[in-house]
Write an enzyme that holds these catalytic residues in place. Sequence first.
Site, mmCIF file in Angstrom:
data_model
loop_
_atom_site.group_PDB
_atom_site.id
_atom_site.type_symbol
_atom_site.label_atom_id
_atom_site.label_comp_id
_atom_site.label_asym_id
_atom_site.label_seq_id
_atom_site.Cartn_x
_atom_site.Cartn_y
_atom_site.Cartn_z
ATOM 1 N N CYS A 31 -8.239 45.514 119.119
ATOM 2 C CA CYS A 31 -6.915 46.150 118.500
ATOM 3 C C CYS A 31 -7.372 46.461 116.955
ATOM 4 C CB CYS A 31 -5.975 45.308 118.651
ATOM 5 S SG CYS A 31 -4.648 45.472 117.378
ATOM 6 N N CYS A 34 -5.172 45.284 114.233
ATOM 7 C CA CYS A 34 -5.411 43.611 114.255
ATOM 8 C C CYS A 34 -6.569 43.524 113.246
ATOM 9 C CB CYS A 34 -5.820 43.107 115.666
ATOM 10 S SG CYS A 34 -4.368 43.342 116.584
#
Lengths: 111, 335
Positions: A31, A34
Site C-alpha cells: 500500500c 502506507c
Amino acid sequence: MAEISLNSSNFEQEVLNSKAPVLVDFWAEWCGPCKMMGPVLEALAKEVEGKNVKIAKCNVDENQELAQKYEIMSIPAFKIFKEGKVVEEWVGAQTLDALNAKLEKYLAISN
Amino acid sequence: MENGFFDYYLKFKIFVMSEIYDLIIIGGGPAGLTAGIYASRRKLNNLIITKDIGGQAGTVPMVENYPGFEGIDGFTLTDKMKKQAEKFGSQFKYEEVIKIGKSEDIFWAETVAGNKYQAQAMILSFGVTPRNLEVPGEKEFTNKGVTYCANCDAPLYKDKVVAVVGGGNSALDAAEYLAKIAKKVYLIHRRDEFRGDEILVDKIKKTQNIELILNSTIKEIQGEKFVNKIIVKNLQDEKEGELAVDGVFVEIGHVVNAGPIREAVKLDEKQQIIIDDYCHTSEAGIFAAGDVAFGEYKQIIIAAGEGAKAALSAYKYLQHKKGQKGPALDWSKQA
C-alpha cells in the site's frame, strides 16, 4: 523509543494492557500511502519520546486475525487505544503534524 | 451591572482571542501550499486550514511529470511543498471547514471543531473528493467494505467477491487489478459502453473472473458489520437483483465539495468555482486555485501555478484594501 511492531502475541500486553495511550498504524507493504507513513511514524515516535504515549505498527498481512478483529477494510488505518479501548480512529495518510495534533489531547489528559 | 462587566470581559476576551490574518488558505494540496509559499514571501500573515497535506496528489504512488523531479511519490512531493511554506511563515490548522462567509469586510471560515478563523482575504484550494454513489448504505459502510482507493485496499479482498462501479479508466484499472486478487469482480456501469482506453476494455472483457453488469446501477448497499450484498437495478428493464459481495470499489470520478462555499462564490454547472485568468472569484477578496476551480486540465503543476497566481492576486487586493501600493517584484529578489 522506536515504534513497537505488533503481532498477535504482544498485542494484548503492548496495546490492551498499556497504561499509556497507544497510536496503532495498520499498514501493509503493497500500500503506497502506507509506506509513505513509515518515516512519519518513525519521526513521531522520536518526538513523543519520554511522553506518556506509545506508537505502534501492525502489519495486516502478517496479522490477519488482528486486522479482522479491528475491522480493517481500508488502509492505512489509525486507531488510538486508551485503557484497552479504541477512542479515536481514521483512515488515510497523515502528516506528522496532523498525527501530533490528534495525539495532543490524549497527552494532555494522561499527564 | 455585574452582567455588564461580564459581557465586557467576554467581548474583550473574544477580541484578543480571534486574530485576524491577512490571508486564510483553505486546502493543503499543491495549490494551497504554493499559495502559502508565495503569500509568506510577500510577508502576508497566512493560515492554511486543511484536513491533510497533499490532497489527491498526496496519494499518487509516483509523480513523473512535475518539473525538477524525475520521479517522486506524491506524499513526499507535497510534504516538501508544505515544509517550504512553513519555512517562509505559513501557519497550519488541521481542521475541516464547514462554512465560509463575510462579516463587514472580514472573511471567516468555520470548522467542524467549532473554531472560527478570520482574515482580510481568502483563497479556496481544497480540491476535489471522490464522487459518492449517493445510495443507502454507502456512508454507513465506508471503510467497512465501501472504498474509494483501489490502490490502497484491493489486497485486503484476497479471494473475496467485489464490485467495481464506474466506466472510466480508473474503474477499468481497479477491475483489472482486483481480478488478480479477488475471486470474482463484478464491473457495474450505467451505460453499455466504457469511456476508458480500448486496450484496457479488451483486456477486461477477456478476463475470466470479471463479470460485466452493464446498463445498471447500484441501488443500495447492505450488510451487517461489513458489506455483504448490493441491490443492482437494470436501467433498461427496471428489474432489480441482489449480488452477494464483500466489497464495493467506487470509481465514478471526483467532485467539488461545494457545501461550505455555495453561498459565498459563483459555481459552474459542475459545481466548480468560476475564476478569471488571475484566480478572482465572483466575490472580491476571495480567490480560488487548483482542482476546486473551473479548469480543463487537472494537473499538479497547474494547481501549483494557480496557487501562485491566487496568492499574488490576493497580495494585490490586500495592498488596495490597506490603501498601499506594494513593490512590483518579489521582495526576496531585492534582498
